[in-house]
Design an enzyme around this catalytic site. Structure first.
Site, mmCIF file in Angstrom:
data_model
loop_
_atom_site.group_PDB
_atom_site.id
_atom_site.type_symbol
_atom_site.label_atom_id
_atom_site.label_comp_id
_atom_site.label_asym_id
_atom_site.label_seq_id
_atom_site.Cartn_x
_atom_site.Cartn_y
_atom_site.Cartn_z
ATOM 1 N N THR A 176 0.876 -1.169 0.000
ATOM 2 C CA THR A 176 0.000 0.000 0.000
ATOM 3 C C THR A 176 0.914 1.220 0.000
ATOM 4 O O THR A 176 2.064 1.104 0.405
ATOM 5 C CB THR A 176 -0.867 0.010 1.287
ATOM 6 O OG1 THR A 176 -1.555 -1.220 1.410
ATOM 7 C CG2 THR A 176 -1.882 1.143 1.272
ATOM 8 N N THR A 227 -0.788 0.194 6.517
ATOM 9 C CA THR A 227 -0.468 -0.816 5.512
ATOM 10 C C THR A 227 -0.393 -2.181 6.179
ATOM 11 O O THR A 227 0.154 -2.317 7.277
ATOM 12 C CB THR A 227 0.859 -0.500 4.802
ATOM 13 O OG1 THR A 227 1.256 -1.623 3.999
ATOM 14 C CG2 THR A 227 1.980 -0.207 5.789
ATOM 15 N N LYS A 229 -2.583 -6.232 6.524
ATOM 16 C CA LYS A 229 -3.786 -7.032 6.287
ATOM 17 C C LYS A 229 -5.017 -6.189 6.597
ATOM 18 O O LYS A 229 -5.388 -5.978 7.743
ATOM 19 C CB LYS A 229 -3.749 -8.287 7.151
ATOM 20 C CG LYS A 229 -4.940 -9.212 7.010
ATOM 21 C CD LYS A 229 -5.031 -9.848 5.638
ATOM 22 C CE LYS A 229 -6.104 -10.936 5.630
ATOM 23 N NZ LYS A 229 -6.391 -11.431 4.267
#
Length: 316
Positions: A176, A227, A229
């Protein structure tokens, strides 16, 4: 200008050092530095935190080294579905898009949606149509593809077949980009953009476009971009949780972010974030092998890092 502040991340899905050449690592760090310079240039001229985080994220969306824009992960059908959001800490205005497929720089579409005011979040084809109507740069879905992401998809599909998907590295799975800023007026902003995780189910939406989860900004408290899961960032409302720990428990930015990250670490969830508090203090904690990250200190020095060591990349 001593009160302006800027920090970025390019995801905690940082590759092991051996998986890229020295030249590739140097280019990734150069792109981080370019992102910081783009955002800092706006802040240094008295521009807004919102414009600064947009500019910083755009640079990373254009780079093939990060999982956002060009270089985004593939979903299970071999397509790219992008998620993004931006938030203005001064007004709590926000704009977000999920599952879009044709917007070259999703963060700019999120800002345009925020400026419109309503709705806050658009999904899929509606988000693409909005960006097209706004006159933003549109591309074919293939534009977002890179050879490294194709290899990631092949690797994850094999892991899925043999039952080892849970053992995949953060680099194989996630990634991300994000930015947080404080402008000269003391206003905060945050933005986050991603291609999601490799081999994700079609239509899956992560935390990046969810205000209060992967992105949150509120003047007087903090700005956060996360950033990792995304499902866990949503469950724990990580961005809002950090702001609440500061507001209601009186924790420092470091204490609040360490507390929030510890909950994810307890679940063995690879995660990281960048955050700025009301005074411009910066933190960039992570629990994975590395995290692309960087910030500019008040003296205008650019700092970038991929793993443990932080290097200075000159003046902003």
């Amino acid at each position: 200008m001593t009160n302006i502040a800027l920090a970025i991340h390019g995801g905690c899905g940082t590759l092991p050092k051996a998986e890229m050449t020295d030249a590739e690592w140097a280019q990734a760090r150069a792109d981080l530095a370019a992102s910081l310079r783009a955002g800092w240039a706006i802040l240094a001229k008295g521009g807004t935190a919102v414009d600064a985080v947009e500019a910083a994220v755009r640079v990373m969306e254009d780079s093939p080294h990060f999982n956002a824009g060009h270089g985004s992960a593939f979903n299970a059908d071999g397509e790219h579905e992008l998620d993004v959001s931006i938030m203005d800490g001064a007004t709590l205005a926000a704009g977000a898009l999920c599952g879009v497929k044709r917007i070259k720089n999703p963060v700019s579409a999120a800002k345009a949606l925020m400026r419109r005011g309503d709705p806050l979040l658009l999904a899929g084809a509606a988000g693409d149509a909005f960006a097209d109507h706004e006159g933003l740069d549109m591309v074919e879905n293939e534009y977002f593809s890179t050879e490294r992401r194709r290899k990631n998809l092949s690797s994850m599909k094999i892991r899925e077949l043999v039952g080892t998907a849970s053992e995949a590295s953060e680099a194989e799975k996630h990634g991300t980009v994000g930015a947080v800023a404080r402008d000269v007026q003391g206003h905060l902003a945050a933005a986050t953009s991603t291609g999601g995780y490799t081999n994700k189910p079609v239509g899956r939406v992560g935390d990046s476009p969810i205000i209060g989860a992967g992105t949150y900004a509120r003047d007087g408290r903090c700005a956060v971009s996360g950033t990792g899961k995304g499902e866990y960032f949503i469950r724990y409302c990580v961005g809002h949780e950090i702001a609440s720990l500061i507001a209601y428990k009186g924790l420092s930015l470091k204490q609040a972010t360490d507390t929030a990250l510890a909950e994810l670490t307890a679940h063995k969830i690879g995660a990281g974030l960048v955050a700025i508090d009301a005074d411009g203090a910066i933190v960039a904690p992570y629990n994975s092998e590395g995290m692309y990250r960087g910030w500019v200190t008040p003296d205008g020095l650019v700092h970038v890092a991929t793993h443990g060591d932080v290097e200075m990349a000159g003046q902003a």
